[in-house]
Design a protein around this motif. Structure first.
Motif, PDB file in Angstrom:
ATOM      1  N   VAL A   1      10.839   7.114  -0.781  1.00  0.00           N
ATOM      2  CA  VAL A   1      10.017   7.587   0.828  1.00  0.00           C
ATOM      3  C   VAL A   1       8.855   7.541   0.751  1.00  0.00           C
ATOM      4  O   VAL A   1       8.012   6.373   1.349  1.00  0.00           O
ATOM      5  CB  VAL A   1      10.581   8.979   1.774  1.00  0.00           C
ATOM      6  N   ILE A   2       7.955   8.020  -0.395  1.00  0.00           N
ATOM      7  CA  ILE A   2       6.361   8.509  -0.479  1.00  0.00           C
ATOM      8  C   ILE A   2       6.689   6.159  -1.185  1.00  0.00           C
ATOM      9  O   ILE A   2       5.039   6.536  -0.367  1.00  0.00           O
ATOM     10  CB  ILE A   2       5.898   8.812  -1.146  1.00  0.00           C
ATOM     11  N   THR A   3       6.655   5.585  -1.654  1.00  0.00           N
ATOM     12  CA  THR A   3       6.712   4.601  -2.423  1.00  0.00           C
ATOM     13  C   THR A   3       7.000   3.497  -1.859  1.00  0.00           C
ATOM     14  O   THR A   3       6.323   2.151  -1.599  1.00  0.00           O
ATOM     15  CB  THR A   3       6.875   4.632  -3.718  1.00  0.00           C
ATOM     16  N   ASN A   4       7.436   3.463  -0.830  1.00  0.00           N
ATOM     17  CA  ASN A   4       8.597   2.568   0.067  1.00  0.00           C
ATOM     18  C   ASN A   4       7.755   1.604   0.517  1.00  0.00           C
ATOM     19  O   ASN A   4       6.645   2.109   1.550  1.00  0.00           O
ATOM     20  CB  ASN A   4       9.273   2.984   0.955  1.00  0.00           C
ATOM     21  N   ARG A   5       7.171   0.789   1.098  1.00  0.00           N
ATOM     22  CA  ARG A   5       5.768   0.128   2.172  1.00  0.00           C
ATOM     23  C   ARG A   5       5.956   0.463   3.354  1.00  0.00           C
ATOM     24  O   ARG A   5       4.759  -0.209   3.631  1.00  0.00           O
ATOM     25  CB  ARG A   5       5.450  -1.589   0.567  1.00  0.00           C
ATOM     26  N   ASP A   6       7.506  -0.188   3.485  1.00  0.00           N
ATOM     27  CA  ASP A   6       7.443   0.339   4.916  1.00  0.00           C
ATOM     28  C   ASP A   6       7.180   1.912   5.307  1.00  0.00           C
ATOM     29  O   ASP A   6       6.732   1.755   6.580  1.00  0.00           O
ATOM     30  CB  ASP A   6       8.859  -0.093   5.562  1.00  0.00           C
ATOM     31  N   GLU A   7       7.122   2.705   4.363  1.00  0.00           N
ATOM     32  CA  GLU A   7       7.705   4.336   5.053  1.00  0.00           C
ATOM     33  C   GLU A   7       6.157   4.971   4.668  1.00  0.00           C
ATOM     34  O   GLU A   7       5.786   5.429   6.020  1.00  0.00           O
ATOM     35  CB  GLU A   7       8.472   4.460   4.429  1.00  0.00           C
ATOM     36  N   MET A   8       5.970   4.751   4.081  1.00  0.00           N
ATOM     37  CA  MET A   8       4.536   5.456   3.932  1.00  0.00           C
ATOM     38  C   MET A   8       3.343   4.969   2.422  1.00  0.00           C
ATOM     39  O   MET A   8       2.339   4.711   2.397  1.00  0.00           O
ATOM     40  CB  MET A   8       4.834   6.573   2.819  1.00  0.00           C
TER      41      MET A   8
ATOM     42  N   LEU B   1       5.286   0.970   9.126  1.00  0.00           N
ATOM     43  CA  LEU B   1       3.562   1.428   8.661  1.00  0.00           C
ATOM     44  C   LEU B   1       2.969   0.457  10.201  1.00  0.00           C
ATOM     45  O   LEU B   1       1.938   0.872  10.539  1.00  0.00           O
ATOM     46  CB  LEU B   1       2.612   0.928   7.901  1.00  0.00           C
ATOM     47  N   SER B   2       3.995  -0.670  10.194  1.00  0.00           N
ATOM     48  CA  SER B   2       3.282  -2.223  10.511  1.00  0.00           C
ATOM     49  C   SER B   2       3.530  -2.541  11.840  1.00  0.00           C
ATOM     50  O   SER B   2       2.595  -2.847  12.867  1.00  0.00           O
ATOM     51  CB  SER B   2       3.133  -3.313   9.650  1.00  0.00           C
TER      52      SER B   2
ATOM     53  N   ASP C   1       0.802  16.998   5.380  1.00  0.00           N
ATOM     54  CA  ASP C   1      -0.188  15.984   4.577  1.00  0.00           C
ATOM     55  C   ASP C   1      -0.131  14.741   5.316  1.00  0.00           C
ATOM     56  O   ASP C   1       0.445  14.030   3.989  1.00  0.00           O
ATOM     57  CB  ASP C   1      -0.868  16.807   3.470  1.00  0.00           C
ATOM     58  N   ASN C   2      -1.257  14.397   5.217  1.00  0.00           N
ATOM     59  CA  ASN C   2      -1.447  12.870   5.189  1.00  0.00           C
ATOM     60  C   ASN C   2      -1.508  12.517   3.615  1.00  0.00           C
ATOM     61  O   ASN C   2      -1.818  11.322   3.730  1.00  0.00           O
ATOM     62  CB  ASN C   2      -2.283  12.036   6.356  1.00  0.00           C
ATOM     63  N   ILE C   3      -2.022  13.127   3.142  1.00  0.00           N
ATOM     64  CA  ILE C   3      -2.464  12.967   1.973  1.00  0.00           C
ATOM     65  C   ILE C   3      -1.050  12.153   0.950  1.00  0.00           C
ATOM     66  O   ILE C   3      -1.871  10.951  -0.138  1.00  0.00           O
ATOM     67  CB  ILE C   3      -2.846  13.956   0.646  1.00  0.00           C
ATOM     68  N   LEU C   4      -0.154  12.680   1.807  1.00  0.00           N
ATOM     69  CA  LEU C   4       1.510  11.747   0.643  1.00  0.00           C
ATOM     70  C   LEU C   4       1.042   9.987   0.823  1.00  0.00           C
ATOM     71  O   LEU C   4       2.048   9.270   0.077  1.00  0.00           O
ATOM     72  CB  LEU C   4       2.559  11.902   0.903  1.00  0.00           C
ATOM     73  N   SER C   5       0.624   9.830   2.082  1.00  0.00           N
ATOM     74  CA  SER C   5       1.108   8.350   2.521  1.00  0.00           C
ATOM     75  C   SER C   5      -0.275   6.771   2.103  1.00  0.00           C
ATOM     76  O   SER C   5      -1.810   8.464   1.309  1.00  0.00           O
ATOM     77  CB  SER C   5       1.466   8.099   3.991  1.00  0.00           C
ATOM     78  N   GLY C   6      -0.416   6.286   1.339  1.00  0.00           N
ATOM     79  CA  GLY C   6      -1.226   5.126   0.651  1.00  0.00           C
ATOM     80  C   GLY C   6      -2.596   5.121   1.352  1.00  0.00           C
ATOM     81  O   GLY C   6      -3.513   5.188   1.066  1.00  0.00           O
ATOM     82  N   ASP C   7      -2.267   4.804   2.948  1.00  0.00           N
ATOM     83  CA  ASP C   7      -3.609   4.716   4.139  1.00  0.00           C
ATOM     84  C   ASP C   7      -4.079   6.156   4.453  1.00  0.00           C
ATOM     85  O   ASP C   7      -4.959   6.518   5.403  1.00  0.00           O
ATOM     86  CB  ASP C   7      -3.989   3.885   5.310  1.00  0.00           C
ATOM     87  N   GLN C   8      -3.513   7.435   4.047  1.00  0.00           N
ATOM     88  CA  GLN C   8      -3.868   8.769   4.654  1.00  0.00           C
ATOM     89  C   GLN C   8      -3.306   8.893   5.949  1.00  0.00           C
ATOM     90  O   GLN C   8      -4.161   9.202   6.491  1.00  0.00           O
ATOM     91  CB  GLN C   8      -4.759   8.895   3.803  1.00  0.00           C
TER      92      GLN C   8
END
Length: 298
Positions: A83-90, A46-47, A15-22
């Motif tokens: 992983v979830i809080t890493n700015r590059d990953e999620m 993400l970039s 589920d994309n709900i775990l990432s900042g921008d989903q």
């Protein structure tokens, strides 16, 4: 661990709900058909930029005391937060995720059924994700079933490959049976890391500059360029290999070990833990070892 936790963790994992921008989920980088690796040299941020390490397989990762290539997290609960809080990953927020889940009736009902609480809490999210990953260790390869008495399941070449793996090739010196990773039997109380002298790629011309565990232990010389010993279970599904994804095939990996690692390629690496003597494996012997490795697929 329970079937309910595993099922809920599997749902969240996808589920994309775990990432900042989903826009990203765990399954974005951990594909089931690739033993929960991703099949690319290194994943993208993400970039869209390239990250510096290969996505490790989650296969049997619960049997490791240290997650990530550099072992910076002790357990799977901590791994998911990283992983979830890493700015590059999620680039997500555990607080925001809990808020989203508490506004989602299906999820709220499922969490409440398991944990008997009125609201979804961060630790519960970590726990169900970890429960799902723990469920991926099935010990159901042909090798496992052979060892449990189904003696027809391994070919002559695969049996010879196992004997080479634990014998002449010395693979089992670091990839301990039966987990085939760096978690040390019989107590299974610690997981080892090794300094191999991995090159930038399979041509073995330049030492990879990534210092591994040394990033977090700058004053400890023996941990410079040290990386966790992963399992070789399901390794036929998880190419490319090594922490940087620089080795495309199992044949290239075997060639690296056969020649004695980084010092044999001229890299200055006084703390290399991989023995530098060449193994003297023939092409036929290497093929038999790889045949055995494929018998570890489940």
């Amino acid at each position: 661990m329970s079937p309910e936790k595993v099922a809920l963790g599997a749902k969240l994992f996808r589920d994309n709900i775990l990432s900042g921008d989903q826009t990203r989920s765990c399954i974005s980088c951990h594909h089931a058909d690739k033993a929960f690796a991703d099949g690319v040299k290194v994943p993208s941020t993400l970039s869209g930029a390239k990250m510096d390490r290969n996505t490790p397989s989650l296969s049997y990762s619960n049997y490791q005391h240290g997650q990530f290539w550099d072992m910076r997290r002790e357990d799977l609960e901590g791994q998911s937060v990283d992983v979830i809080t890493n700015r590059d990953e999620m680039h997500g927020s555990m607080t925001e995720i809990a808020k989203r889940l508490n506004q989602h009736k299906t999820y709220t009902k499922a969490f409440n059924k398991i944990y008997k609480t009125d609201t979804v809490e961060n630790w519960q999210v970590q726990n169900v994700l970890a429960s799902f990953v723990r469920s991926l260790s099935t010990f159901n390869s042909r090798f496992d079933r052979y060892m449990r008495g189904q003696s027809q399941l391994l070919t002559a070449d695969e049996k010879a490959g196992f004997n080479l793996f634990v014998g002449k090739a010395k693979c089992a010196t670091c990839h301990f049976v039966p987990l085939f990773n760096g978690t040390v039997p019989p107590e299974y109380a610690k997981t080892e890391s090794e300094v191999l002298g991995v090159a930038v790629d399979y041509r073995n011309k330049q030492l990879d500059p990534d210092r591994g565990r040394g990033r977090y232990h700058e004053t400890v010389p023996q941990l410079q360029y040290s990386f966790k010993t992963p399992t070789v279970r399901n390794s036929s599904k998880t190419a490319p290999y090594m922490h940087n994804g620089g080795y495309v095939t199992l044949e290239q990996v075997m060639d690296f070990y056969n020649k004695g690692g980084g010092q044999q390629f001229g890299f200055k690496l006084d703390n290399q833990t991989l023995p530098t003597d060449t193994l003297g494996l023939t092409a036929k012997e290497t093929a038999k070892i790889i045949a055995f490795l494929k018998a570890l697929d489940d």
